[in-house]
Design an enzyme around this catalytic site. Structure first.
Site, PDB file in Angstrom:
ATOM      1  N   LYS A  13       0.828  -1.212   0.000  1.00 42.42           N
ATOM      2  CA  LYS A  13       0.000   0.000   0.000  1.00 42.42           C
ATOM      3  C   LYS A  13       0.856   1.253   0.000  1.00 42.42           C
ATOM      4  CE  LYS A  13       0.192   2.257   4.203  1.00 42.42           C
ATOM      5  NZ  LYS A  13       1.597   1.940   4.454  1.00 42.42           N
ATOM      6  N   SER A 137       8.374 -11.669  -1.540  1.00 37.96           N
ATOM      7  CA  SER A 137       7.726 -10.379  -1.768  1.00 37.96           C
ATOM      8  C   SER A 137       8.484  -9.511  -2.765  1.00 37.96           C
ATOM      9  CB  SER A 137       7.589  -9.615  -0.450  1.00 37.96           C
ATOM     10  OG  SER A 137       6.813  -8.441  -0.637  1.00 37.96           O
ATOM     11  N   ALA A 143       9.938   0.121   4.391  1.00 46.74           N
ATOM     12  CA  ALA A 143       9.819   1.316   3.548  1.00 46.74           C
ATOM     13  C   ALA A 143       8.449   1.967   3.654  1.00 46.74           C
ATOM     14  CB  ALA A 143      10.114   0.953   2.090  1.00 46.74           C
ATOM     15  N   GLY A 144       7.609   1.490   4.581  1.00 49.97           N
ATOM     16  CA  GLY A 144       6.279   2.061   4.745  1.00 49.97           C
ATOM     17  C   GLY A 144       5.305   1.661   3.661  1.00 49.97           C
ATOM     18  N   LEU A 145       5.560   0.510   3.011  1.00 49.64           N
ATOM     19  CA  LEU A 145       4.732   0.078   1.884  1.00 49.64           C
ATOM     20  C   LEU A 145       3.831  -1.106   2.236  1.00 49.64           C
ATOM     21  CD1 LEU A 145       7.400   0.350  -0.957  1.00 49.64           C
ATOM     22  CD2 LEU A 145       5.668   2.040  -0.291  1.00 49.64           C
ATOM     23  N   SER A 147       4.522  -4.055   3.733  1.00 48.98           N
ATOM     24  CA  SER A 147       5.035  -5.406   3.451  1.00 48.98           C
ATOM     25  C   SER A 147       4.621  -6.401   4.536  1.00 48.98           C
ATOM     26  CB  SER A 147       6.556  -5.384   3.305  1.00 48.98           C
ATOM     27  OG  SER A 147       7.185  -4.926   4.493  1.00 48.98           O
ATOM     28  N   SER A 148       4.639  -5.981   5.801  1.00 52.34           N
ATOM     29  CA  SER A 148       4.264  -6.923   6.873  1.00 52.34           C
ATOM     30  C   SER A 148       2.785  -7.260   6.805  1.00 52.34           C
ATOM     31  CB  SER A 148       4.619  -6.342   8.244  1.00 52.34           C
ATOM     32  OG  SER A 148       3.832  -5.203   8.539  1.00 52.34           O
ATOM     33  N   GLU A 195      -0.570  -8.486  12.314  1.00 56.08           N
ATOM     34  CA  GLU A 195       0.022  -7.146  12.388  1.00 56.08           C
ATOM     35  C   GLU A 195       0.239  -6.709  13.838  1.00 56.08           C
ATOM     36  OE1 GLU A 195       0.331  -4.090   9.455  1.00 56.08           O
ATOM     37  OE2 GLU A 195       1.568  -5.844   9.772  1.00 56.08           O
ATOM     38  N   ASP A 206      -3.289  -0.993   6.760  1.00 54.34           N
ATOM     39  CA  ASP A 206      -2.460  -1.764   5.833  1.00 54.34           C
ATOM     40  C   ASP A 206      -3.067  -3.126   5.521  1.00 54.34           C
ATOM     41  OD1 ASP A 206      -0.844   0.415   6.189  1.00 54.34           O
ATOM     42  OD2 ASP A 206       0.982  -0.720   6.594  1.00 54.34           O
TER      43      ASP A 206
END
Length: 398
Positions: A13, A137, A143-145, A147-148, A195, A206
């Site tokens: 995201k 992945s 990176a704030g995208l 992924s987790s 999360e 997310d």
């Protein structure tokens, strides 16, 4: 016993608009990024559960009777009561997996989340499965995208399916399939638990984006998926400049307290951009028009200036905007700022040569750059044969 080889994917995201203002009750728009996390699920050796995470160097395997015994100690209240991700349960998992207390490396948190979700889901819905799971992945970590969250969504979908709690909607001959709304809601709730293991107190944005895809509106804890949104082409650029979200958020709050008459109107303007952008995005599928793109570009420009006023800009992000502007493209930071990532809108009439030239110039700055899309689909079930050669190669080699 699980008998099929299948794959699950979920998107990352980005925040389109509303960074930092969302902390103060304003609207933020989060959109699904078509860089995805993939999970391959296949039957394993009887009595063994295996997981491989090549991106973070994890390869673990456990006897299912041993995991069953651990699950019993965690639950405490017997079958049907799934353990919550609380201190004592997580301490037991850390001890079992040999993870040091307080360890925050990606491989430690990924292993911890895997064990928690596997044992908690099987405690409520079935037995510990004898399966082999590989997760890979396209998203960089940290990176704030999201992924987790993409990882947690894939795990939730795969484990719920193996336990028979949700269907396996992929029919013979189909390449992809998705679950029902009710099933997606259950996937999302378990992904949120994952999360919590990784982040402690996540917002839930997310994992919601990873589950439903598209775009969603977030305000004051309320998450609302947008019903119809277009798929937009973007460049995603990672400046590779590390930053602390906590420090940046504190800096914004300090500036607002110091100059409330100046800063509050900026936050109101960011809020208005988010809401105006939502209106444009929802209008685009029914009435696609080239006129929408200049409006979206102006939103990018205005919001980037606002974020600099809030103090979350960075010379690397200024450079990113300058480079893309030299190719008549419009960019803004996404996420916490202070470095990190930026996004660049690519209107439909952008020439491939211009895109390639912009990518080369960004890479020449030492940045990492991907051409991708936003508004991508959420968690999806795939036949393994339908995956790209690159993804299939990684998953089969692990």
């Amino acid at each position: 016993m699980w008998a099929r080889e299948l794959a699950v994917s979920a998107p990352g995201k980005v925040i389109l608009h509303g960074e930092h203002a969302v902390v103060l009750g304003k609207v933020a728009l989060a959109v699904a990024l078509d860089l995805r996390t993939f999970l391959r699920l296949r039957p394993g050796a009887e009595g063994r559960l295996s997981v491989s995470l090549p991106g973070v160097g994890v390869r673990r395997s456990w006897d299912t009777p041993e995991l069953r015994a651990l699950r019993g100690r965690m639950a405490g209240k017997g079958r049907g009561e799934e353990p919550l991700p609380r201190g004592k349960q997580l301490d037991a998992l850390r001890e079992f997996a040999g993870i040091a207390a307080g360890a925050s490396a990606p491989e430690s948190l990924a292993t911890l989340a895997f064990l928690y979700m596997c044992l908690a889901i099987s405690a409520k819905y079935g037995d510990v499965p004898s399966v082999d799971i590989v997760v890979w992945s396209e998203l960089p970590t940290g990176a704030g995208l999201g992924s987790s969250a993409a990882y947690a969504v894939c795990l939730a979908a795969a484990l719920l399916m193996v336990c028979g709690t949700i269907s396996c909607p992929l029919q013979e001959g189909e390449s992809t399939a998705r679950w029902t709304e009710e099933e997606l809601t259950l996937i999302n709730s378990w992904a949120f638990r994952g999360e919590q293991v990784i982040h402690g107190n996540p917002s839930g944005v997310d994992n919601a984006v990873g589950t439903w895809g598209g775009a969603l509106r977030y305000q004051a804890g309320k998450i609302t998926p947008l019903k119809r949104v277009p798929t937009l082409r973007i460049l995603l650029t990672n400046t590779k400049v590390p930053r602390s979200t906590k420090v940046l958020v504190a800096g914004v709050k300090e500036k607002i307290l110091k100059f409330p008459a100046i800063m509050n109107p900026v936050l109101d303007s960011i809020d208005a951009i988010s809401q105006e952008c939502q209106s444009v995005l929802e209008a685009m599928p029914a009435n696609p028009s080239p006129e929408h793109y200049p409006v979206l570009e102006e939103f990018f420009d205005i919001n980037q200036h606002h974020l600099n006023v809030l103090g979350v800009g960075h010379p690397s992000l200024d450079r990113l905007c300058q480079v893309t502007a030299s190719h008549n493209l419009h960019s803004k930071l996404t996420g916490a700022g202070g470095g990190g990532c930026g996004i660049t809108l690519l209107p439909p009439d952008t020439s491939p040569l211009a895109v390639e030239a912009a990518k080369q110039d960004l890479c020449a700055c030492g940045f990492e750059c991907w051409e991708t899309k936003i508004g991508a689909p959420g968690v999806t079930l795939h036949s393994c044969s339908s995956l790209s050669a690159q993804v299939l190669h990684v998953l089969t080699q692990s």
